[in-house]
Design an enzyme around this catalytic site. Structure first.
Site, PDB file in Angstrom:
ATOM      1  N   TYR A  59       1.962   5.066   6.734  1.00 47.13           N
ATOM      2  CA  TYR A  59       2.663   4.253   5.729  1.00 47.13           C
ATOM      3  C   TYR A  59       3.976   3.720   6.309  1.00 47.13           C
ATOM      4  O   TYR A  59       4.233   2.510   6.296  1.00 47.13           O
ATOM      5  CB  TYR A  59       2.906   5.065   4.457  1.00 47.13           C
ATOM      6  CG  TYR A  59       3.858   4.425   3.477  1.00 47.13           C
ATOM      7  CD1 TYR A  59       3.466   3.316   2.721  1.00 47.13           C
ATOM      8  CD2 TYR A  59       5.157   4.908   3.307  1.00 47.13           C
ATOM      9  CE1 TYR A  59       4.345   2.715   1.820  1.00 47.13           C
ATOM     10  CE2 TYR A  59       6.037   4.324   2.417  1.00 47.13           C
ATOM     11  CZ  TYR A  59       5.629   3.221   1.676  1.00 47.13           C
ATOM     12  OH  TYR A  59       6.516   2.630   0.800  1.00 47.13           O
ATOM     13  N   TYR A 116       0.903  -1.161   0.000  1.00 51.62           N
ATOM     14  CA  TYR A 116       0.000   0.000   0.000  1.00 51.62           C
ATOM     15  C   TYR A 116       0.936   1.203   0.000  1.00 51.62           C
ATOM     16  O   TYR A 116       1.510   1.545   1.034  1.00 51.62           O
ATOM     17  CB  TYR A 116      -0.878  -0.043   1.252  1.00 51.62           C
ATOM     18  CG  TYR A 116      -1.970   1.000   1.307  1.00 51.62           C
ATOM     19  CD1 TYR A 116      -3.310   0.614   1.330  1.00 51.62           C
ATOM     20  CD2 TYR A 116      -1.680   2.362   1.346  1.00 51.62           C
ATOM     21  CE1 TYR A 116      -4.329   1.566   1.390  1.00 51.62           C
ATOM     22  CE2 TYR A 116      -2.689   3.312   1.402  1.00 51.62           C
ATOM     23  CZ  TYR A 116      -4.002   2.908   1.428  1.00 51.62           C
ATOM     24  OH  TYR A 116      -5.013   3.844   1.490  1.00 51.62           O
TER      25      TYR A 116
HETATM   26  N1  LIG Z   1       7.348   4.083  -4.669  1.00 50.28           N
HETATM   27  C1  LIG Z   1       8.313   4.539  -3.863  1.00 50.28           C
HETATM   28  O1  LIG Z   1       8.740   5.697  -3.950  1.00 50.28           O
HETATM   29  C2  LIG Z   1       8.913   3.631  -2.831  1.00 50.28           C
HETATM   30  C3  LIG Z   1       9.892   4.146  -1.985  1.00 50.28           C
HETATM   31  C4  LIG Z   1      10.473   3.321  -1.042  1.00 50.28           C
HETATM   32  C5  LIG Z   1      10.079   2.004  -0.939  1.00 50.28           C
HETATM   33  N2  LIG Z   1       9.108   1.521  -1.748  1.00 50.28           N
HETATM   34  C6  LIG Z   1       8.714   0.122  -1.585  1.00 50.28           C
HETATM   35  O2  LIG Z   1       9.102  -0.591  -2.749  1.00 50.28           O
HETATM   36  C7  LIG Z   1       8.164  -1.627  -3.006  1.00 50.28           C
HETATM   37  C8  LIG Z   1       7.648  -1.512  -4.435  1.00 50.28           C
HETATM   38  O3  LIG Z   1       7.030  -0.240  -4.589  1.00 50.28           O
HETATM   39  P1  LIG Z   1       6.457   0.253  -5.998  1.00 50.28           P
HETATM   40  O4  LIG Z   1       6.770   1.690  -6.114  1.00 50.28           O
HETATM   41  O5  LIG Z   1       6.845  -0.702  -7.066  1.00 50.28           O
HETATM   42  O6  LIG Z   1       4.904   0.115  -5.687  1.00 50.28           O
HETATM   43  P2  LIG Z   1       3.654   0.244  -6.684  1.00 50.28           P
HETATM   44  O7  LIG Z   1       4.101   0.595  -8.062  1.00 50.28           O
HETATM   45  O8  LIG Z   1       2.642   1.079  -5.977  1.00 50.28           O
HETATM   46  O9  LIG Z   1       3.156  -1.265  -6.739  1.00 50.28           O
HETATM   47  C9  LIG Z   1       2.592  -1.888  -5.625  1.00 50.28           C
HETATM   48  C10 LIG Z   1       1.707  -2.992  -6.115  1.00 50.28           C
HETATM   49  O10 LIG Z   1       1.028  -3.563  -4.974  1.00 50.28           O
HETATM   50  C11 LIG Z   1      -0.303  -3.826  -5.368  1.00 50.28           C
HETATM   51  N3  LIG Z   1      -1.241  -3.841  -4.258  1.00 50.28           N
HETATM   52  C12 LIG Z   1      -1.589  -2.812  -3.451  1.00 50.28           C
HETATM   53  N4  LIG Z   1      -2.566  -3.217  -2.610  1.00 50.28           N
HETATM   54  C13 LIG Z   1      -2.809  -4.515  -2.883  1.00 50.28           C
HETATM   55  C14 LIG Z   1      -3.706  -5.481  -2.371  1.00 50.28           C
HETATM   56  N5  LIG Z   1      -4.578  -5.179  -1.392  1.00 50.28           N
HETATM   57  N6  LIG Z   1      -3.696  -6.718  -2.891  1.00 50.28           N
HETATM   58  C15 LIG Z   1      -2.868  -7.040  -3.911  1.00 50.28           C
HETATM   59  N7  LIG Z   1      -1.981  -6.159  -4.449  1.00 50.28           N
HETATM   60  C16 LIG Z   1      -1.973  -4.916  -3.937  1.00 50.28           C
HETATM   61  C17 LIG Z   1      -0.655  -2.682  -6.308  1.00 50.28           C
HETATM   62  O11 LIG Z   1      -1.756  -3.052  -7.111  1.00 50.28           O
HETATM   63  P3  LIG Z   1      -2.864  -1.919  -7.421  1.00 50.28           P
HETATM   64  O12 LIG Z   1      -2.133  -0.763  -7.998  1.00 50.28           O
HETATM   65  O13 LIG Z   1      -3.806  -2.617  -8.368  1.00 50.28           O
HETATM   66  O14 LIG Z   1      -3.501  -1.619  -6.089  1.00 50.28           O
HETATM   67  C18 LIG Z   1       0.629  -2.504  -7.092  1.00 50.28           C
HETATM   68  O15 LIG Z   1       0.660  -3.295  -8.262  1.00 50.28           O
HETATM   69  C19 LIG Z   1       7.088  -1.510  -1.927  1.00 50.28           C
HETATM   70  O16 LIG Z   1       7.417  -2.373  -0.861  1.00 50.28           O
HETATM   71  C20 LIG Z   1       7.217  -0.072  -1.455  1.00 50.28           C
HETATM   72  O17 LIG Z   1       6.773   0.085  -0.126  1.00 50.28           O
HETATM   73  C21 LIG Z   1       8.522   2.304  -2.705  1.00 50.28           C
END
Ligand SMILES: NC(=O)c1ccc[n+]([C@@H]2O[C@H](COP(=O)([O-])OP(=O)(O)OC[C@H]3O[C@@H](n4cnc5c(N)ncnc54)[C@H](OP(=O)(O)O)[C@@H]3O)[C@@H](O)[C@H]2O)c1
Length: 298
Positions: free
Chosen positions: A129, A65
């Protein structure tokens, strides 16, 4: 790992990180990609059943999330996805003797530091978060499963909703972008994180057996540091908008959001380099590579 000899379960397969992982993991085994449509991770019993039935040797959790502001008023859902689902994954991983790779965030820190945070630095998240992601880390770490917890930061890619895509969309519409200049971090191209994760996996096995001494928490970002303003400026310059679009520095106080972000969240990658010999490029090199790949990826 021997190609195609093992089941790999990938969660978050359609996210910015997960979609790159999907292609990279394919050479390491039979990948079962699970997106939101296939399974809502808030359904914890279904999650557990899926894992136990698949009997994976490797679980990679790139789902989260990630809506930082929305989480403030939606804490139950953020907790289910960021804390309880990883807990279930880790417990099931232990039962299957699978290795679990889980991702976390620089937002576990409060940003009061002025030098890069290490894996041993005290954590103190500022919002829901960060708190739910931290609780997810602790659940995985305390599960008894073989695991890697990889904290990354300021992720962007050519896919999905992220700072790079927002800046390019706004630059096409406006002559001025106003961007905060008092938050310092390290923008990190998601594909580089996926590639480094794949290399880490290669280094996690000796004779097909998990090297337990390498399990644990690692920081995994690009190198260097910058602010959102200077990141935006570089994006605009490198994409040819520089002549027309002005990037104006503002303060966090000028751009109030429901949750406070860390003022400083640079992560030291020294442990990653020491244990795995992996070092990602400088953030600016990462940005250039992402932009060079943009046409082929969209
Ligand atoms: N983005 C950043 O800047 C950032 C920074 C630091 C760390 N991170 C970490 O890096 C990792 C990858 O992040 P990202 O940026 O690739 O994230 P992202 O693009 O937001 O992708 C997250 C995925 O999780 C899915 N998801 C969310 N709720 C769900 C649920 N209830 N059931 C099943 N799937 C669900 C989403 O699907 P839907 O879109 O369909 O909901 C999405 O495909 C995560 O652990 C995040 O916390 C991210």
């Amino acid at each position: 790992m021997h190609k195609n000899s093992r089941n790999i379960l990938l969660f978050g397969a359609n996210g910015q990180l997960g979609s790159k992982l999907k292609s990279l993991l394919a050479v390491k085994g039979t990948v079962h990609s699970v997106g939101h449509a296939e399974l809502d991770l808030r359904n914890l019993p279904a999650l557990r059943t899926l894992i136990l039935e698949t009997k994976p040797a490797l679980i990679v959790n790139a789902a989260a999330y990630t809506a930082v502001d929305a989480a403030e008023s939606d804490a139950d859902n953020a907790r289910l996805v960021n804390t309880e689902a990883p807990r279930v994954m880790a417990e099931a991983a232990r039962e299957c003797q699978a290795l679990l790779v889980h991702y976390s965030t620089d937002y576990v820190f409060d940003g009061a530091a002025h030098t890069p945070y290490t894996e041993a630095s005290p954590v103190s998240p500022l919002g829901v978060y960060g708190a739910t992601k931290l609780a997810g880390e602790l659940a995985v770490a305390g599960s008894g499963a073989a695991h890697l917890i990889l904290r990354t930061a300021w992720l962007y890619s050519n896919r999905g909703k992220n700072f790079l895509n927002t800046m390019l969309r706004l630059a096409a519409e406006r002559d001025e972008l106003r961007v905060v200049n008092d938050q310092t971090g390290c923008p990190t191209y998601a594909d580089l994180v996926a590639e480094a994760s794949a290399r880490m996996l290669d280094g996690m096995y000796a004779g097909g057996v998990v090297r337990l001494e390498r399990c644990g928490l690692y920081h995994l970002t690009c190198q260097g540091e910058t602010t959102w303003w200077s990141f935006a400026k570089r994006i605009i310059e490198l994409t040819g908008f520089g002549e027309r679009v002005r990037v104006t520095a503002i303060t966090t106080a000028d751009y109030p959001t429901p949750v406070k972000r860390p003022a400083y969240s640079v992560l030291s990658n020294a442990k990653l380099e020491r244990v795995f010999g992996i070092r990602l490029p400088d953030w600016e090199e990462g940005l250039k590579r992402c932009l060079a790949e943009r046409d082929t990826q969209r």
